[in-house]
Design an enzyme around this catalytic site. Structure first.
Site, mmCIF file in Angstrom:
data_model
loop_
_atom_site.group_PDB
_atom_site.id
_atom_site.type_symbol
_atom_site.label_atom_id
_atom_site.label_comp_id
_atom_site.label_asym_id
_atom_site.label_seq_id
_atom_site.Cartn_x
_atom_site.Cartn_y
_atom_site.Cartn_z
ATOM 1 N N SER A 1 0.845 -1.190 0.000
ATOM 2 C CA SER A 1 0.000 0.000 0.000
ATOM 3 C C SER A 1 0.877 1.235 0.000
ATOM 4 C CB SER A 1 -0.909 0.012 1.232
ATOM 5 O OG SER A 1 -0.137 0.120 2.417
ATOM 6 N N LYS A 2 0.249 2.400 0.017
ATOM 7 C CA LYS A 2 0.983 3.663 -0.056
ATOM 8 C C LYS A 2 1.969 3.829 1.103
ATOM 9 C CE LYS A 2 -2.511 6.277 -2.602
ATOM 10 N NZ LYS A 2 -3.461 7.406 -2.563
ATOM 11 N N ARG A 3 1.670 3.215 2.252
ATOM 12 C CA ARG A 3 2.584 3.402 3.384
ATOM 13 C C ARG A 3 3.913 2.693 3.173
ATOM 14 N NH1 ARG A 3 2.192 -0.812 7.219
ATOM 15 N NH2 ARG A 3 0.615 -2.376 6.717
#
Length: 469
Positions: free
Chosen positions: A241-243
Protein backbone atom coordinates in the site's frame (compact mmCIF):
# COMPACT_ATOMS: atom_id res chain seq x y z
CA UNK A 1 -4.10 -25.52 -25.20
CA UNK A 2 -2.96 -27.27 -28.33
CA UNK A 3 -3.98 -24.53 -30.68
CA UNK A 4 -1.78 -21.72 -29.51
CA UNK A 5 -3.47 -19.18 -31.74
CA UNK A 6 -6.70 -19.63 -29.76
CA UNK A 7 -5.30 -18.18 -26.53
CA UNK A 8 -6.74 -14.79 -25.65
CA UNK A 9 -5.94 -12.95 -22.43
CA UNK A 10 -7.02 -9.56 -21.24
CA UNK A 11 -6.20 -6.81 -18.79
CA UNK A 12 -9.24 -4.93 -17.57
CA UNK A 13 -8.39 -1.99 -15.28
CA UNK A 14 -10.94 0.35 -13.76
CA UNK A 15 -10.12 4.00 -14.56
CA UNK A 16 -10.56 5.26 -11.03
CA UNK A 17 -6.89 6.06 -10.37
CA UNK A 18 -3.36 5.30 -11.52
CA UNK A 19 -2.03 1.93 -12.65
CA UNK A 20 -0.53 0.46 -9.49
CA UNK A 21 2.19 -2.14 -9.10
CA UNK A 22 -0.21 -5.03 -8.54
CA UNK A 23 -2.24 -4.16 -11.61
CA UNK A 24 0.93 -3.76 -13.68
CA UNK A 25 2.09 -7.24 -12.71
CA UNK A 26 -1.34 -8.66 -13.65
CA UNK A 27 -1.14 -6.90 -17.01
CA UNK A 28 2.42 -8.19 -17.53
CA UNK A 29 1.49 -11.81 -16.76
CA UNK A 30 -1.43 -11.65 -19.19
CA UNK A 31 0.77 -10.02 -21.83
CA UNK A 32 3.56 -12.58 -21.38
CA UNK A 33 1.15 -15.52 -21.48
CA UNK A 34 -0.42 -14.30 -24.72
CA UNK A 35 2.94 -13.51 -26.30
CA UNK A 36 4.46 -16.85 -25.20
CA UNK A 37 1.70 -18.83 -26.87
CA UNK A 38 1.32 -16.57 -29.90
CA UNK A 39 -2.15 -15.50 -28.82
CA UNK A 40 -3.87 -12.12 -28.41
CA UNK A 41 -3.78 -9.63 -25.56
CA UNK A 42 -6.87 -7.45 -25.14
CA UNK A 43 -7.06 -4.18 -23.18
CA UNK A 44 -10.51 -3.42 -21.80
CA UNK A 45 -11.25 -0.37 -19.68
CA UNK A 46 -13.94 -1.21 -17.13
CA UNK A 47 -15.55 2.20 -16.79
CA UNK A 48 -19.14 1.34 -15.90
CA UNK A 49 -18.71 3.01 -12.49
CA UNK A 50 -19.77 6.39 -13.81
CA UNK A 51 -19.25 8.13 -10.47
CA UNK A 52 -15.56 7.25 -10.10
CA UNK A 53 -14.28 6.69 -13.66
CA UNK A 54 -12.39 9.60 -15.21
CA UNK A 55 -10.74 10.33 -18.54
CA UNK A 56 -7.59 11.38 -16.66
CA UNK A 57 -7.32 7.99 -14.98
CA UNK A 58 -7.87 6.22 -18.30
CA UNK A 59 -5.04 8.21 -19.88
CA UNK A 60 -2.78 7.56 -16.87
CA UNK A 61 -3.32 3.81 -17.28
CA UNK A 62 -2.65 3.93 -21.02
CA UNK A 63 0.50 6.00 -20.45
CA UNK A 64 1.78 3.47 -17.92
CA UNK A 65 1.05 0.52 -20.21
CA UNK A 66 2.87 2.24 -23.08
CA UNK A 67 5.83 3.13 -20.87
CA UNK A 68 6.14 -0.50 -19.76
CA UNK A 69 5.95 -1.64 -23.38
CA UNK A 70 2.83 -3.77 -22.84
CA UNK A 71 1.26 -3.32 -26.26
CA UNK A 72 -2.21 -4.70 -26.85
CA UNK A 73 -3.68 -6.41 -29.91
CA UNK A 74 -7.24 -5.17 -29.39
CA UNK A 75 -8.55 -2.14 -27.57
CA UNK A 76 -8.75 -0.15 -25.59
CA UNK A 77 -12.35 -1.35 -25.45
CA UNK A 78 -14.53 0.71 -23.11
CA UNK A 79 -16.99 -1.28 -21.08
CA UNK A 80 -19.43 1.62 -20.72
CA UNK A 81 -19.96 1.54 -24.49
CA UNK A 82 -21.19 -2.05 -24.15
CA UNK A 83 -23.92 -1.40 -21.59
CA UNK A 84 -26.74 -2.25 -24.01
CA UNK A 85 -25.22 -5.71 -24.52
CA UNK A 86 -25.14 -6.18 -20.74
CA UNK A 87 -28.77 -5.06 -20.44
CA UNK A 88 -29.84 -7.49 -23.13
CA UNK A 89 -28.21 -10.33 -21.22
CA UNK A 90 -29.90 -9.21 -18.00
CA UNK A 91 -33.29 -9.27 -19.76
CA UNK A 92 -32.45 -12.74 -21.08
CA UNK A 93 -31.88 -14.07 -17.57
CA UNK A 94 -35.06 -12.45 -16.29
CA UNK A 95 -37.08 -13.98 -19.15
CA UNK A 96 -35.61 -17.41 -18.39
CA UNK A 97 -36.41 -17.12 -14.68
CA UNK A 98 -32.72 -17.02 -13.75
CA UNK A 99 -32.84 -13.43 -12.46
CA UNK A 100 -35.45 -11.21 -10.82
CA UNK A 101 -36.19 -7.66 -9.73
CA UNK A 102 -35.60 -6.76 -6.09
CA UNK A 103 -36.81 -3.64 -4.28
CA UNK A 104 -35.40 -4.27 -0.82
CA UNK A 105 -34.32 -1.04 0.86
CA UNK A 106 -30.89 -0.52 2.44
CA UNK A 107 -32.57 -0.71 5.85
CA UNK A 108 -34.12 -4.09 5.04
CA UNK A 109 -30.79 -5.42 3.80
CA UNK A 110 -29.06 -4.27 7.01
CA UNK A 111 -31.74 -5.93 9.18
CA UNK A 112 -31.34 -9.07 7.09
CA UNK A 113 -27.58 -9.05 7.69
CA UNK A 114 -27.89 -8.49 11.44
CA UNK A 115 -30.48 -11.25 11.85
CA UNK A 116 -28.32 -13.72 9.94
CA UNK A 117 -25.30 -12.91 12.10
CA UNK A 118 -27.32 -13.25 15.31
CA UNK A 119 -28.49 -16.69 14.16
CA UNK A 120 -24.98 -17.76 13.21
CA UNK A 121 -25.75 -17.82 9.50
CA UNK A 122 -23.89 -16.40 6.53
CA UNK A 123 -25.06 -12.75 6.22
CA UNK A 124 -26.30 -13.07 2.67
CA UNK A 125 -29.43 -11.90 0.88
CA UNK A 126 -32.30 -14.18 1.89
CA UNK A 127 -34.06 -14.26 -1.47
CA UNK A 128 -37.29 -12.67 -0.26
CA UNK A 129 -37.97 -11.03 -3.65
CA UNK A 130 -37.29 -14.19 -5.68
CA UNK A 131 -40.92 -15.12 -6.30
CA UNK A 132 -42.63 -11.74 -5.97
CA UNK A 133 -42.53 -11.28 -9.77
CA UNK A 134 -41.79 -7.59 -9.36
CA UNK A 135 -41.66 -5.20 -12.30
CA UNK A 136 -38.82 -2.79 -12.96
CA UNK A 137 -39.09 0.38 -10.91
CA UNK A 138 -37.09 3.46 -9.97
CA UNK A 139 -35.42 1.72 -7.03
CA UNK A 140 -35.28 -1.86 -8.23
CA UNK A 141 -32.13 -3.82 -8.86
CA UNK A 142 -31.79 -7.13 -10.68
CA UNK A 143 -30.49 -10.16 -8.79
CA UNK A 144 -29.20 -13.44 -10.12
CA UNK A 145 -30.99 -16.52 -8.79
CA UNK A 146 -28.12 -18.54 -7.36
CA UNK A 147 -28.52 -22.32 -6.93
CA UNK A 148 -29.38 -23.27 -3.34
CA UNK A 149 -27.46 -26.53 -3.31
CA UNK A 150 -24.49 -28.28 -4.87
CA UNK A 151 -21.05 -26.82 -5.37
CA UNK A 152 -19.14 -24.80 -7.92
CA UNK A 153 -15.66 -26.05 -8.67
CA UNK A 154 -12.80 -25.05 -10.91
CA UNK A 155 -9.19 -26.06 -11.45
CA UNK A 156 -7.18 -22.93 -10.94
CA UNK A 157 -4.11 -22.72 -13.18
CA UNK A 158 -2.03 -21.53 -10.23
CA UNK A 159 -3.83 -22.56 -7.03
CA UNK A 160 -5.11 -25.96 -8.16
CA UNK A 161 -8.64 -27.35 -7.50
CA UNK A 162 -10.97 -24.93 -5.66
CA UNK A 163 -14.55 -25.63 -4.59
CA UNK A 164 -17.35 -23.44 -3.15
CA UNK A 165 -20.69 -24.59 -1.74
CA UNK A 166 -23.49 -22.82 -3.58
CA UNK A 167 -25.50 -22.37 -0.39
CA UNK A 168 -22.75 -20.02 0.83
CA UNK A 169 -23.21 -17.76 -2.20
CA UNK A 170 -26.01 -15.22 -2.41
CA UNK A 171 -28.25 -13.81 -5.09
CA UNK A 172 -25.83 -11.17 -6.24
CA UNK A 173 -26.98 -7.96 -7.89
CA UNK A 174 -26.22 -8.00 -11.60
CA UNK A 175 -27.81 -4.66 -12.55
CA UNK A 176 -27.99 -1.61 -10.33
CA UNK A 177 -31.00 0.66 -10.06
CA UNK A 178 -29.34 3.15 -12.45
CA UNK A 179 -29.42 0.51 -15.21
CA UNK A 180 -25.67 -0.17 -15.18
CA UNK A 181 -24.29 -3.68 -14.70
CA UNK A 182 -22.28 -4.67 -11.67
CA UNK A 183 -18.67 -5.80 -12.00
CA UNK A 184 -19.31 -9.52 -11.73
CA UNK A 185 -21.93 -9.51 -14.45
CA UNK A 186 -20.28 -7.15 -16.92
CA UNK A 187 -16.94 -8.95 -16.70
CA UNK A 188 -18.56 -12.30 -17.52
CA UNK A 189 -20.44 -10.97 -20.52
CA UNK A 190 -17.45 -9.08 -21.85
CA UNK A 191 -14.95 -11.90 -21.34
CA UNK A 192 -17.31 -14.35 -23.03
CA UNK A 193 -18.28 -12.07 -25.91
CA UNK A 194 -14.60 -11.25 -26.50
CA UNK A 195 -13.72 -14.97 -26.47
CA UNK A 196 -11.23 -14.60 -23.61
CA UNK A 197 -9.81 -18.06 -22.98
CA UNK A 198 -7.64 -17.37 -19.92
CA UNK A 199 -8.59 -15.03 -17.08
CA UNK A 200 -5.38 -14.28 -15.16
CA UNK A 201 -5.90 -11.93 -12.23
CA UNK A 202 -5.08 -11.29 -8.57
CA UNK A 203 -6.18 -13.82 -5.98
CA UNK A 204 -8.39 -11.20 -4.33
CA UNK A 205 -10.84 -12.22 -7.10
CA UNK A 206 -11.05 -15.88 -6.07
CA UNK A 207 -14.33 -15.34 -4.20
CA UNK A 208 -15.82 -13.74 -7.33
CA UNK A 209 -14.95 -16.73 -9.49
CA UNK A 210 -17.72 -19.17 -8.41
CA UNK A 211 -20.34 -16.46 -8.88
CA UNK A 212 -18.95 -15.70 -12.32
CA UNK A 213 -18.87 -19.38 -13.27
CA UNK A 214 -22.55 -19.68 -12.37
CA UNK A 215 -23.28 -16.66 -14.57
CA UNK A 216 -21.32 -18.20 -17.47
CA UNK A 217 -23.40 -21.33 -17.13
CA UNK A 218 -26.70 -19.46 -16.83
CA UNK A 219 -25.91 -17.48 -19.99
CA UNK A 220 -24.78 -20.56 -21.90
CA UNK A 221 -21.21 -19.36 -22.34
CA UNK A 222 -18.17 -21.69 -22.43
CA UNK A 223 -15.93 -21.31 -19.37
CA UNK A 224 -12.46 -19.79 -19.64
CA UNK A 225 -9.54 -21.10 -17.60
CA UNK A 226 -8.90 -19.13 -14.41
CA UNK A 227 -5.50 -18.39 -12.86
CA UNK A 228 -5.23 -16.37 -9.66
CA UNK A 229 -1.88 -14.70 -8.97
CA UNK A 230 -0.74 -14.27 -5.33
CA UNK A 231 -0.91 -10.81 -3.84
CA UNK A 232 2.11 -8.51 -3.40
CA UNK A 233 3.19 -7.66 0.13
CA UNK A 234 5.41 -4.97 1.57
CA UNK A 235 8.56 -5.70 3.58
CA UNK A 236 6.42 -5.99 6.73
CA UNK A 237 4.37 -8.75 5.05
CA UNK A 238 1.26 -6.53 4.96
CA UNK A 239 -0.51 -5.96 1.67
CA UNK A 240 1.41 -3.48 -0.49
CA UNK A 241 0.00 0.00 0.00
CA UNK A 242 0.98 3.66 -0.06
CA UNK A 243 2.58 3.40 3.38
CA UNK A 244 5.23 1.12 1.87
CA UNK A 245 6.18 3.85 -0.63
CA UNK A 246 5.13 4.55 -4.19
CA UNK A 247 2.58 2.14 -5.67
CA UNK A 248 1.96 3.97 -8.96
CA UNK A 249 3.84 2.71 -12.00
CA UNK A 250 4.45 6.23 -13.29
CA UNK A 251 5.79 7.27 -9.88
CA UNK A 252 8.63 4.83 -10.53
CA UNK A 253 9.26 6.51 -13.86
CA UNK A 254 9.38 9.85 -12.06
CA UNK A 255 11.87 8.40 -9.55
CA UNK A 256 14.19 7.47 -12.39
CA UNK A 257 13.54 3.78 -12.92
CA UNK A 258 13.85 2.28 -16.38
CA UNK A 259 10.84 0.36 -17.77
CA UNK A 260 13.04 -2.66 -18.54
CA UNK A 261 14.08 -2.87 -14.89
CA UNK A 262 10.53 -2.58 -13.59
CA UNK A 263 9.22 -5.18 -16.05
CA UNK A 264 12.04 -7.56 -15.10
CA UNK A 265 11.30 -7.02 -11.41
CA UNK A 266 7.52 -7.42 -11.75
CA UNK A 267 7.99 -10.65 -13.70
CA UNK A 268 10.00 -12.07 -10.80
CA UNK A 269 7.24 -11.34 -8.27
CA UNK A 270 5.85 -14.90 -7.81
CA UNK A 271 7.36 -16.25 -11.05
CA UNK A 272 10.80 -17.81 -11.41
CA UNK A 273 13.06 -19.67 -13.80
CA UNK A 274 15.68 -21.40 -11.72
CA UNK A 275 17.98 -18.92 -10.01
CA UNK A 276 18.04 -16.48 -12.92
CA UNK A 277 17.31 -12.89 -11.88
CA UNK A 278 17.93 -10.83 -15.01
CA UNK A 279 15.80 -11.42 -18.09
CA UNK A 280 15.52 -9.62 -21.39
CA UNK A 281 11.99 -9.09 -22.66
CA UNK A 282 12.57 -11.76 -25.30
CA UNK A 283 13.66 -14.23 -22.62
CA UNK A 284 10.57 -13.50 -20.55
CA UNK A 285 8.31 -14.17 -23.54
CA UNK A 286 10.17 -17.36 -24.33
CA UNK A 287 10.20 -18.75 -20.78
CA UNK A 288 7.01 -17.51 -19.13
CA UNK A 289 4.26 -19.94 -18.22
CA UNK A 290 1.82 -20.13 -15.34
CA UNK A 291 3.29 -23.45 -14.21
CA UNK A 292 6.21 -21.53 -12.69
CA UNK A 293 4.04 -19.03 -10.78
CA UNK A 294 4.14 -19.78 -7.07
CA UNK A 295 1.17 -19.90 -4.72
CA UNK A 296 2.72 -17.78 -1.99
CA UNK A 297 2.51 -14.00 -1.76
CA UNK A 298 5.40 -12.02 -3.22
CA UNK A 299 7.33 -9.40 -1.24
CA UNK A 300 8.14 -6.10 -2.93
CA UNK A 301 11.73 -5.15 -2.18
CA UNK A 302 12.80 -1.66 -3.22
CA UNK A 303 16.50 -2.42 -2.79
CA UNK A 304 16.32 -5.32 -5.21
CA UNK A 305 14.53 -3.13 -7.72
CA UNK A 306 17.29 -0.51 -7.34
CA UNK A 307 19.91 -3.21 -7.93
CA UNK A 308 18.15 -4.26 -11.13
CA UNK A 309 17.78 -0.66 -12.23
CA UNK A 310 21.49 -0.04 -11.73
CA UNK A 311 22.24 -3.10 -13.87
CA UNK A 312 20.04 -1.84 -16.70
CA UNK A 313 21.50 1.67 -16.50
CA UNK A 314 24.99 0.22 -16.95
CA UNK A 315 23.83 -1.79 -19.96
CA UNK A 316 21.67 0.93 -21.54
CA UNK A 317 22.71 2.35 -24.95
CA UNK A 318 24.18 5.85 -24.69
CA UNK A 319 21.48 7.54 -26.74
CA UNK A 320 18.64 5.82 -24.85
CA UNK A 321 20.16 6.69 -21.50
CA UNK A 322 20.60 10.30 -22.56
CA UNK A 323 16.97 10.45 -23.74
CA UNK A 324 15.76 9.17 -20.37
CA UNK A 325 17.89 11.67 -18.45
CA UNK A 326 17.01 14.52 -20.79
CA UNK A 327 13.40 14.50 -19.57
CA UNK A 328 14.71 15.50 -16.15
CA UNK A 329 17.28 17.98 -17.43
CA UNK A 330 14.81 19.82 -19.63
CA UNK A 331 12.54 20.37 -16.64
CA UNK A 332 15.38 22.43 -15.14
CA UNK A 333 15.63 24.71 -18.19
CA UNK A 334 19.42 24.64 -18.14
CA UNK A 335 21.09 27.49 -20.05
CA UNK A 336 23.46 25.13 -21.90
CA UNK A 337 22.03 22.04 -23.52
CA UNK A 338 22.61 19.89 -26.57
CA UNK A 339 22.15 16.21 -27.36
CA UNK A 340 25.86 15.45 -27.68
CA UNK A 341 26.53 16.93 -24.25
CA UNK A 342 23.57 14.99 -22.82
CA UNK A 343 24.92 11.69 -24.16
CA UNK A 344 28.39 12.27 -22.77
CA UNK A 345 27.09 13.55 -19.42
CA UNK A 346 24.85 10.50 -18.95
CA UNK A 347 27.69 8.18 -19.94
CA UNK A 348 29.99 9.76 -17.31
CA UNK A 349 27.59 8.78 -14.52
CA UNK A 350 26.05 5.50 -15.75
CA UNK A 351 28.53 3.38 -13.80
CA UNK A 352 27.87 5.07 -10.46
CA UNK A 353 24.10 5.71 -10.45
CA UNK A 354 21.12 3.60 -9.39
CA UNK A 355 18.44 5.78 -11.00
CA UNK A 356 18.08 8.21 -13.88
CA UNK A 357 17.31 10.91 -11.31
CA UNK A 358 20.70 10.30 -9.71
CA UNK A 359 22.35 10.72 -13.11
CA UNK A 360 20.36 13.85 -13.87
CA UNK A 361 21.11 15.49 -10.52
CA UNK A 362 24.78 14.48 -10.39
CA UNK A 363 25.47 15.61 -13.96
CA UNK A 364 23.55 18.87 -13.71
CA UNK A 365 26.79 20.88 -13.34
CA UNK A 366 27.64 20.13 -16.98
CA UNK A 367 24.71 22.27 -18.16
CA UNK A 368 25.24 25.34 -16.00
CA UNK A 369 26.72 28.54 -17.36
CA UNK A 370 28.01 29.46 -13.92
CA UNK A 371 28.75 27.05 -11.07
CA UNK A 372 27.73 27.47 -7.46
CA UNK A 373 30.42 25.76 -5.42
CA UNK A 374 29.57 23.51 -2.50
CA UNK A 375 30.67 25.60 0.47
CA UNK A 376 32.67 22.90 2.23
CA UNK A 377 34.43 21.83 -0.99
CA UNK A 378 35.31 25.41 -1.92
CA UNK A 379 36.62 26.26 1.55
CA UNK A 380 38.79 23.16 1.59
CA UNK A 381 40.17 23.10 -1.95
CA UNK A 382 39.78 26.51 -3.62
CA UNK A 383 42.47 28.11 -1.45
CA UNK A 384 45.43 30.37 -2.29
CA UNK A 385 47.68 27.28 -2.37
CA UNK A 386 45.57 25.91 -5.25
CA UNK A 387 46.01 28.99 -7.40
CA UNK A 388 49.45 28.10 -8.79
CA UNK A 389 48.50 24.63 -10.15
CA UNK A 390 45.24 26.00 -11.58
CA UNK A 391 47.10 28.90 -13.27
CA UNK A 392 49.57 26.41 -14.74
CA UNK A 393 46.78 24.25 -16.13
CA UNK A 394 45.06 27.31 -17.58
CA UNK A 395 48.28 28.52 -19.21
CA UNK A 396 49.37 25.21 -20.73
CA UNK A 397 46.08 23.48 -21.57
CA UNK A 398 45.38 25.47 -24.81
CA UNK A 399 48.50 23.93 -26.36
CA UNK A 400 47.60 20.35 -25.39
CA UNK A 401 47.13 18.47 -28.67
CA UNK A 402 46.33 15.05 -27.21
CA UNK A 403 42.97 15.95 -25.62
CA UNK A 404 42.12 12.34 -24.76
CA UNK A 405 41.91 10.53 -21.42
CA UNK A 406 45.51 9.37 -21.64
CA UNK A 407 46.72 12.75 -22.90
CA UNK A 408 44.88 14.67 -20.19
CA UNK A 409 46.12 12.33 -17.45
CA UNK A 410 49.73 12.74 -18.58
CA UNK A 411 49.27 16.51 -18.85
CA UNK A 412 47.92 16.86 -15.29
CA UNK A 413 50.74 14.75 -13.89
CA UNK A 414 53.29 16.94 -15.64
CA UNK A 415 51.66 20.04 -14.12
CA UNK A 416 51.88 18.51 -10.64
CA UNK A 417 55.54 17.68 -11.22
CA UNK A 418 56.40 21.13 -12.52
CA UNK A 419 54.63 22.75 -9.56
CA UNK A 420 56.43 20.45 -7.14
CA UNK A 421 53.22 19.11 -5.54
CA UNK A 422 51.56 15.76 -5.23
CA UNK A 423 48.85 14.93 -7.76
CA UNK A 424 46.06 15.34 -5.19
CA UNK A 425 46.94 19.04 -4.82
CA UNK A 426 46.21 19.46 -8.52
CA UNK A 427 43.30 17.05 -8.79
CA UNK A 428 41.06 18.22 -5.95
CA UNK A 429 41.11 21.97 -6.72
CA UNK A 430 40.55 21.17 -10.40
CA UNK A 431 37.66 18.84 -9.50
CA UNK A 432 35.89 21.57 -7.54
CA UNK A 433 36.65 24.13 -10.26
CA UNK A 434 35.03 21.94 -12.92
CA UNK A 435 32.08 20.43 -11.01
CA UNK A 436 31.57 22.60 -7.95
CA UNK A 437 31.80 19.45 -5.83
CA UNK A 438 34.41 17.41 -3.97
CA UNK A 439 33.26 14.21 -5.68
CA UNK A 440 32.74 13.78 -9.40
CA UNK A 441 33.63 11.59 -12.37
CA UNK A 442 37.28 11.37 -13.35
CA UNK A 443 38.99 14.63 -14.25
CA UNK A 444 39.73 13.36 -17.73
CA UNK A 445 36.05 12.41 -18.24
CA UNK A 446 34.85 15.84 -17.09
CA UNK A 447 37.35 17.73 -19.21
CA UNK A 448 36.38 15.79 -22.33
CA UNK A 449 32.66 16.23 -21.66
CA UNK A 450 33.01 19.96 -20.96
CA UNK A 451 35.40 20.50 -23.84
CA UNK A 452 38.57 22.54 -23.74
CA UNK A 453 36.97 25.99 -23.90
CA UNK A 454 34.46 25.40 -21.09
CA UNK A 455 37.16 23.74 -18.99
CA UNK A 456 39.35 26.84 -19.34
CA UNK A 457 36.39 29.09 -18.53
CA UNK A 458 35.68 27.21 -15.29
CA UNK A 459 39.32 27.34 -14.25
CA UNK A 460 39.29 31.13 -14.77
CA UNK A 461 36.15 31.39 -12.61
CA UNK A 462 37.77 29.29 -9.87
CA UNK A 463 40.87 31.55 -9.94
CA UNK A 464 38.62 34.59 -9.59
CA UNK A 465 36.87 32.95 -6.65
CA UNK A 466 40.23 32.30 -4.96
CA UNK A 467 41.39 35.88 -5.63
CA UNK A 468 38.25 37.31 -3.97
CA UNK A 469 39.11 35.49 -0.77
Amino acid sequence: MNNKECIRTRFAPSPTGFLHIGGARTALFNWLYARHFGGSFVLRVEDTDQQRSTAESTQAILDAMNWLGLDWDEGPIFQAERVEIHRQKVRQLIAEGKAYYCNCSPEELEDMRKTALQQGRNPKYDGRCRDKHLEQGADTVVRFRCPDSGSTEFDDLIKGPISFRNEELDDLIIERSDGYPTYNFAVVVDDAEMAITHVIRGDDHINNTPRQILLYQALGYPLPRFGHVPMILGDDKARLSKRHGATSVMAYKDMGFLPEALVNYLARLSWSHGDQEIFSRAELVELFDLDAVGKSAAVFNQEKLLWLNQHYIKEYPRDSLASAATEFWKEKNFPIFDNALAEQAAADFKGRSKTIVEIAEAAAFYFLDELVYEEEAANKFLTPDAAAPLRAIHAELPALADYTKDGIDAFLRSVAESCGVKMKFVAQPLRVALSGKATSPGLDEMMITLGKERTLKRIREALSFIAKD
